[in-house]
Design a protein around this motif. Structure first.
Motif, mmCIF file in Angstrom:
data_model
loop_
_atom_site.group_PDB
_atom_site.id
_atom_site.type_symbol
_atom_site.label_atom_id
_atom_site.label_comp_id
_atom_site.label_asym_id
_atom_site.label_seq_id
_atom_site.Cartn_x
_atom_site.Cartn_y
_atom_site.Cartn_z
ATOM 1 N N SER A 1 -18.817 8.506 -10.414
ATOM 2 C CA SER A 1 -20.121 8.170 -10.977
ATOM 3 C C SER A 1 -20.111 6.879 -11.787
ATOM 4 O O SER A 1 -21.179 6.436 -12.251
ATOM 5 C CB SER A 1 -20.600 9.319 -11.876
ATOM 6 O OG SER A 1 -20.693 10.510 -11.128
ATOM 7 N N PHE B 1 -22.369 4.162 -10.102
ATOM 8 C CA PHE B 1 -23.674 4.777 -9.850
ATOM 9 C C PHE B 1 -24.462 4.973 -11.141
ATOM 10 O O PHE B 1 -25.676 4.778 -11.175
ATOM 11 C CB PHE B 1 -23.454 6.116 -9.140
ATOM 12 C CG PHE B 1 -24.698 6.839 -8.730
ATOM 13 C CD1 PHE B 1 -25.456 6.403 -7.647
ATOM 14 C CD2 PHE B 1 -25.118 7.976 -9.403
ATOM 15 C CE1 PHE B 1 -26.600 7.087 -7.246
ATOM 16 C CE2 PHE B 1 -26.251 8.661 -9.008
ATOM 17 C CZ PHE B 1 -26.994 8.212 -7.927
ATOM 18 N N CYS B 2 -23.774 5.353 -12.216
ATOM 19 C CA CYS B 2 -24.416 5.635 -13.501
ATOM 20 C C CYS B 2 -24.234 4.503 -14.510
ATOM 21 O O CYS B 2 -24.575 4.662 -15.691
ATOM 22 C CB CYS B 2 -23.867 6.942 -14.079
ATOM 23 S SG CYS B 2 -24.190 8.391 -13.058
ATOM 24 N N ASN C 1 -24.720 8.482 -2.887
ATOM 25 C CA ASN C 1 -25.518 7.546 -2.092
ATOM 26 C C ASN C 1 -26.825 8.161 -1.627
ATOM 27 O O ASN C 1 -27.778 7.442 -1.330
ATOM 28 C CB ASN C 1 -24.725 7.051 -0.879
ATOM 29 C CG ASN C 1 -23.668 6.054 -1.274
ATOM 30 O OD1 ASN C 1 -23.820 5.316 -2.242
ATOM 31 N ND2 ASN C 1 -22.585 6.034 -0.531
ATOM 32 N N GLU C 2 -26.884 9.488 -1.567
ATOM 33 C CA GLU C 2 -28.097 10.198 -1.142
ATOM 34 C C GLU C 2 -28.985 10.585 -2.327
ATOM 35 O O GLU C 2 -30.121 10.996 -2.138
ATOM 36 C CB GLU C 2 -27.708 11.471 -0.374
ATOM 37 C CG GLU C 2 -26.814 11.231 0.821
ATOM 38 C CD GLU C 2 -27.512 10.434 1.921
ATOM 39 O OE1 GLU C 2 -28.682 10.737 2.207
ATOM 40 O OE2 GLU C 2 -26.884 9.505 2.451
ATOM 41 N N MET C 3 -28.484 10.456 -3.540
ATOM 42 C CA MET C 3 -29.180 10.947 -4.730
ATOM 43 C C MET C 3 -30.155 9.911 -5.277
ATOM 44 O O MET C 3 -29.826 8.739 -5.385
ATOM 45 C CB MET C 3 -28.135 11.290 -5.798
ATOM 46 C CG MET C 3 -28.659 12.119 -6.934
ATOM 47 S SD MET C 3 -27.355 12.524 -8.116
ATOM 48 C CE MET C 3 -26.382 13.700 -7.176
ATOM 49 N N LYS C 4 -31.341 10.376 -5.638
ATOM 50 C CA LYS C 4 -32.366 9.475 -6.158
ATOM 51 C C LYS C 4 -33.188 10.184 -7.233
ATOM 52 O O LYS C 4 -33.100 11.389 -7.401
ATOM 53 C CB LYS C 4 -33.292 9.038 -5.028
ATOM 54 C CG LYS C 4 -32.547 8.359 -3.890
ATOM 55 C CD LYS C 4 -33.407 7.493 -3.061
ATOM 56 C CE LYS C 4 -32.716 6.812 -1.910
ATOM 57 N NZ LYS C 4 -31.343 7.008 -1.648
ATOM 58 N N GLY C 5 -33.985 9.416 -7.947
ATOM 59 C CA GLY C 5 -34.961 9.942 -8.891
ATOM 60 C C GLY C 5 -34.410 10.871 -9.952
ATOM 61 O O GLY C 5 -33.424 10.560 -10.615
ATOM 62 N N SER C 6 -35.063 12.003 -10.083
ATOM 63 C CA SER C 6 -34.703 12.967 -11.129
ATOM 64 C C SER C 6 -33.293 13.510 -10.963
ATOM 65 O O SER C 6 -32.610 13.782 -11.956
ATOM 66 C CB SER C 6 -35.703 14.126 -11.141
ATOM 67 O OG SER C 6 -36.993 13.649 -11.440
ATOM 68 N N LYS D 1 -30.727 11.864 -9.844
ATOM 69 C CA LYS D 1 -29.837 10.830 -10.387
ATOM 70 C C LYS D 1 -29.871 10.855 -11.910
ATOM 71 O O LYS D 1 -28.823 10.788 -12.559
ATOM 72 C CB LYS D 1 -30.231 9.452 -9.867
ATOM 73 C CG LYS D 1 -29.348 8.349 -10.429
ATOM 74 C CD LYS D 1 -29.693 6.973 -9.892
ATOM 75 C CE LYS D 1 -28.738 5.952 -10.502
ATOM 76 N NZ LYS D 1 -28.983 4.599 -9.981
ATOM 77 N N THR D 2 -31.064 10.964 -12.479
ATOM 78 C CA THR D 2 -31.196 11.005 -13.931
ATOM 79 C C THR D 2 -30.401 12.169 -14.517
ATOM 80 O O THR D 2 -29.624 11.997 -15.464
ATOM 81 C CB THR D 2 -32.678 11.136 -14.337
ATOM 82 O OG1 THR D 2 -33.385 9.993 -13.840
ATOM 83 C CG2 THR D 2 -32.843 11.229 -15.841
ATOM 84 N N CYS E 1 -26.490 11.663 -13.954
ATOM 85 C CA CYS E 1 -25.901 10.642 -14.827
ATOM 86 C C CYS E 1 -25.908 11.063 -16.292
ATOM 87 O O CYS E 1 -24.959 10.775 -17.030
ATOM 88 C CB CYS E 1 -26.605 9.303 -14.633
ATOM 89 S SG CYS E 1 -26.270 8.553 -13.019
#
Length: 110
Positions: A41, A44-45, A85-90, A92-93, A96
């Protein structure tokens, strides 16, 4: 549905079966998974880790004779990077936020 995560999980189980008899393989896999998730992470984070702290964490939590830890952790990192790579939006929030908290609690952040 992509089969990559399932293939990585199967490979991880296989690695457990050949991991060092000197270490507790379940504990080793747990540490490899947890540390691998944090390390994967990093970019990514937008985190920065203290490399000496990572070494100290491994020294504290991984048996020196555990030859299966490094390849298991590397596999976990690869699997996590794929999932990230597939994670988005909430998602991901939330991911992270908890990784940052865990890294901080374990003294891994710079």
């Amino acid at each position: 549905m992509n089969m990559m995560p399932k293939a990585l999980a199967a490979l991880a189980v296989g690695l457990l079966s050949i991991s060092s008899a000197k270490g507790d393989s379940l504990k080793s896999m747990k540490v490899a998974n947890e540390l691998g998730t944090i390390i994967a992470s990093e970019k990514f984070c937008d985190l920065a880790f203290n490399q000496s702290a990572i070494e100290a964490y491994i020294e504290k939590h991984v048996d020196a004779g555990d030859t299966g830890f490094a390849p298991t952790m590397n596999l976990m990192i690869s699997g996590q990077e794929y999932e990230l790579n597939e994670m988005k939006g909430s998602a991901k929030t939330a991911h992270c936020m908890q990784v940052r908290r865990s890294a901080k609690a374990n003294g891994l952040l710079k």
